[in-house]
Write a protein that holds these residues in place. Structure first.
Motif, PDB file in Angstrom:
ATOM      1  N   GLY A  35       0.725  -1.327  -0.067  1.00  0.00           N
ATOM      2  CA  GLY A  35       0.080   0.058  -0.118  1.00  0.00           C
ATOM      3  C   GLY A  35       0.975   1.200  -0.086  1.00  0.00           C
ATOM      4  O   GLY A  35       0.276   2.335   0.081  1.00  0.00           O
ATOM      5  N   ASP A  36       2.114   1.122  -0.012  1.00  0.00           N
ATOM      6  CA  ASP A  36       2.916   2.630   0.022  1.00  0.00           C
ATOM      7  C   ASP A  36       2.735   3.240  -1.279  1.00  0.00           C
ATOM      8  O   ASP A  36       2.583   2.519  -2.433  1.00  0.00           O
ATOM      9  N   GLY A  69       8.085  12.212 -12.307  1.00  0.00           N
ATOM     10  CA  GLY A  69       6.396  12.834 -12.547  1.00  0.00           C
ATOM     11  C   GLY A  69       5.490  11.617 -12.370  1.00  0.00           C
ATOM     12  O   GLY A  69       4.365  11.739 -12.661  1.00  0.00           O
ATOM     13  N   GLU A  70       5.990  10.304 -12.299  1.00  0.00           N
ATOM     14  CA  GLU A  70       5.026   9.409 -12.216  1.00  0.00           C
ATOM     15  C   GLU A  70       5.051   8.695 -10.712  1.00  0.00           C
ATOM     16  O   GLU A  70       5.800   8.961  -9.959  1.00  0.00           O
ATOM     17  N   SER A  71       4.168   7.788 -10.446  1.00  0.00           N
ATOM     18  CA  SER A  71       3.776   7.443  -8.939  1.00  0.00           C
ATOM     19  C   SER A  71       4.178   5.908  -9.158  1.00  0.00           C
ATOM     20  O   SER A  71       3.726   5.332 -10.174  1.00  0.00           O
ATOM     21  N   LEU A  72       4.442   5.235  -8.181  1.00  0.00           N
ATOM     22  CA  LEU A  72       4.490   3.850  -7.953  1.00  0.00           C
ATOM     23  C   LEU A  72       3.744   3.481  -6.875  1.00  0.00           C
ATOM     24  O   LEU A  72       3.922   3.763  -5.513  1.00  0.00           O
ATOM     25  N   MET A  73       2.828   2.638  -6.972  1.00  0.00           N
ATOM     26  CA  MET A  73       1.960   2.181  -5.654  1.00  0.00           C
ATOM     27  C   MET A  73       2.479   0.843  -5.567  1.00  0.00           C
ATOM     28  O   MET A  73       2.120  -0.130  -6.383  1.00  0.00           O
ATOM     29  N   ILE A  74       2.555   0.419  -4.245  1.00  0.00           N
ATOM     30  CA  ILE A  74       2.818  -0.997  -4.026  1.00  0.00           C
ATOM     31  C   ILE A  74       1.522  -1.645  -3.768  1.00  0.00           C
ATOM     32  O   ILE A  74       0.854  -0.973  -3.112  1.00  0.00           O
ATOM     33  N   PRO A  75       1.255  -2.766  -4.432  1.00  0.00           N
ATOM     34  CA  PRO A  75       0.072  -3.415  -4.344  1.00  0.00           C
ATOM     35  C   PRO A  75      -0.188  -3.623  -2.929  1.00  0.00           C
ATOM     36  O   PRO A  75       0.711  -3.989  -2.049  1.00  0.00           O
ATOM     37  N   ASN A  76      -1.523  -3.431  -2.327  1.00  0.00           N
ATOM     38  CA  ASN A  76      -1.910  -3.814  -1.280  1.00  0.00           C
ATOM     39  C   ASN A  76      -2.314  -5.248  -0.733  1.00  0.00           C
ATOM     40  O   ASN A  76      -3.387  -5.567  -0.126  1.00  0.00           O
ATOM     41  N   HIS A  77      -1.576  -6.044  -1.583  1.00  0.00           N
ATOM     42  CA  HIS A  77      -1.756  -7.465  -1.144  1.00  0.00           C
ATOM     43  C   HIS A  77      -0.391  -8.263  -1.514  1.00  0.00           C
ATOM     44  O   HIS A  77       0.492  -7.889  -2.061  1.00  0.00           O
ATOM     45  N   ARG A  78      -0.286  -9.614  -1.129  1.00  0.00           N
ATOM     46  CA  ARG A  78       0.828 -10.426  -1.649  1.00  0.00           C
ATOM     47  C   ARG A  78       1.017 -10.299  -3.019  1.00  0.00           C
ATOM     48  O   ARG A  78       0.040 -10.281  -4.042  1.00  0.00           O
ATOM     49  N   HIS A  79       2.333 -10.233  -3.290  1.00  0.00           N
ATOM     50  CA  HIS A  79       2.745  -9.858  -4.734  1.00  0.00           C
ATOM     51  C   HIS A  79       4.161 -10.418  -5.036  1.00  0.00           C
ATOM     52  O   HIS A  79       4.980 -10.468  -4.020  1.00  0.00           O
ATOM     53  N   ALA A 116      12.548  10.330  -4.265  1.00  0.00           N
ATOM     54  CA  ALA A 116      10.811  10.106  -4.234  1.00  0.00           C
ATOM     55  C   ALA A 116      10.360  10.637  -2.853  1.00  0.00           C
ATOM     56  O   ALA A 116      10.911  10.820  -2.037  1.00  0.00           O
ATOM     57  N   TYR A 117       9.051  10.814  -3.009  1.00  0.00           N
ATOM     58  CA  TYR A 117       8.458  11.072  -1.751  1.00  0.00           C
ATOM     59  C   TYR A 117       7.447   9.804  -1.554  1.00  0.00           C
ATOM     60  O   TYR A 117       6.740   9.433  -2.277  1.00  0.00           O
ATOM     61  N   ARG A 118       7.514   9.493  -0.032  1.00  0.00           N
ATOM     62  CA  ARG A 118       6.780   8.354   0.054  1.00  0.00           C
ATOM     63  C   ARG A 118       6.000   8.379   1.306  1.00  0.00           C
ATOM     64  O   ARG A 118       5.962   9.331   2.003  1.00  0.00           O
ATOM     65  N   THR A 119       4.628   7.785   1.229  1.00  0.00           N
ATOM     66  CA  THR A 119       3.649   7.769   2.331  1.00  0.00           C
ATOM     67  C   THR A 119       3.098   6.180   2.347  1.00  0.00           C
ATOM     68  O   THR A 119       3.260   5.617   1.206  1.00  0.00           O
ATOM     69  N   SER A 120       2.323   6.085   3.268  1.00  0.00           N
ATOM     70  CA  SER A 120       1.760   4.564   3.314  1.00  0.00           C
ATOM     71  C   SER A 120      -0.011   4.821   3.010  1.00  0.00           C
ATOM     72  O   SER A 120      -0.304   5.973   3.110  1.00  0.00           O
ATOM     73  N   LEU A 121      -0.449   3.877   2.766  1.00  0.00           N
ATOM     74  CA  LEU A 121      -1.906   3.874   2.501  1.00  0.00           C
ATOM     75  C   LEU A 121      -2.746   4.186   3.895  1.00  0.00           C
ATOM     76  O   LEU A 121      -3.505   4.885   3.856  1.00  0.00           O
ATOM     77  N   LYS A 122      -2.065   3.714   5.065  1.00  0.00           N
ATOM     78  CA  LYS A 122      -2.647   4.093   6.195  1.00  0.00           C
ATOM     79  C   LYS A 122      -2.588   5.463   6.614  1.00  0.00           C
ATOM     80  O   LYS A 122      -3.547   6.000   7.288  1.00  0.00           O
ATOM     81  N   LEU A 147      -8.014  12.517  -4.585  1.00  0.00           N
ATOM     82  CA  LEU A 147      -6.653  12.316  -4.989  1.00  0.00           C
ATOM     83  C   LEU A 147      -6.200  10.957  -5.100  1.00  0.00           C
ATOM     84  O   LEU A 147      -5.655  10.641  -6.189  1.00  0.00           O
ATOM     85  N   TYR A 148      -6.404  10.257  -4.093  1.00  0.00           N
ATOM     86  CA  TYR A 148      -5.960   8.929  -4.183  1.00  0.00           C
ATOM     87  C   TYR A 148      -6.696   7.980  -5.524  1.00  0.00           C
ATOM     88  O   TYR A 148      -5.689   7.137  -6.027  1.00  0.00           O
ATOM     89  N   ALA A 149      -7.778   8.228  -5.616  1.00  0.00           N
ATOM     90  CA  ALA A 149      -8.561   7.431  -6.547  1.00  0.00           C
ATOM     91  C   ALA A 149      -7.744   7.752  -8.026  1.00  0.00           C
ATOM     92  O   ALA A 149      -7.787   7.071  -9.006  1.00  0.00           O
TER      93      ALA A 149
END
Length: 181
Positions: free
Chosen positions: A47-48, A72-82, A94-100, A115-117
């Motif tokens: 979820g990061d 200029g692009e984002s990377l979303m780490i999947p919020n499940h096993r991968h 990069a700037y990082r935050t968590s889904l939480k 924004l997130y959507a």
């Protein structure tokens, strides 16, 4: 002149919600700057969200490249096993935050969800890029790749490029040879 964090985040949020700095001022506080050196792996916390300011990252499934993410692009780490690994292909920032953290802000300010959507929708278009690439005629793949990533070969090998394009090394060499004339 050094840019502020808000100035660096604005290209990611400004076109989605131009007033984000005024209406969601707490948003920039949850993003922490992280710097990576070439070959360093991203922390793979589910979820990061990483917003890439400088550099290029590769997303791999085992050893197969499935995406390149540029400034200029984002990377979303999947919020499940991968099985993905994310690697800096150059020195990166990069700037990082968590889904939480985003969910906590959203509890107080539901504009964060919008924004997130939108970022998630863009993420899907980044992922669709490779599907489009693989559906192209082999001769058209060169222009498709080098229009988006003009200096990709300074970050990866020709063998990796061939894997990403879904073609053989022999065909890639032939395409390069034909392009020289």
């Amino acid at each position: 002149m050094k840019k502020s964090k808000e100035d660096l985040l604005d290209p990611f949020f400004g076109d989605i919600h131009p007033q984000w700095q005024n209406e969601i001022p707490e948003l920039s506080a949850v993003f922490e700057e992280e710097r990576f050196i070439r070959s360093e792996q991203l922390i793979n916390d589910w979820g990061d969200l990483y917003l890439i300011v400088d550099g290029i990252f590769g997303k791999y499934e085992k050893t197969c490249p499935v995406r390149y993410a540029i400034a200029g692009e984002s990377l979303m780490i999947p919020n499940h096993r991968h099985a993905y690994q994310f690697t800096a292909l150059s020195d990166c920032r990069a700037y990082r935050t968590s889904l939480k953290q985003l969910e906590e802000i959203n509890d107080r300010n539901p504009k964060v969800f919008y924004l997130y959507a939108n970022l998630k929708e863009r993420q899907q278009s980044y992922l669709d890029y490779r599907h489009k690439l693989l559906s192209l005629h082999n001769q058209d793949k060169y222009d498709f790749i080098f229009n988006k990533y003009p200096d990709i070969l300074s970050h990866i090998t020709q063998k990796e490029l061939a894997k990403f394009m879904g073609i053989s090394m022999e065909l890639l060499r032939r395409i390069f040879r034909d392009r020289e004339y």
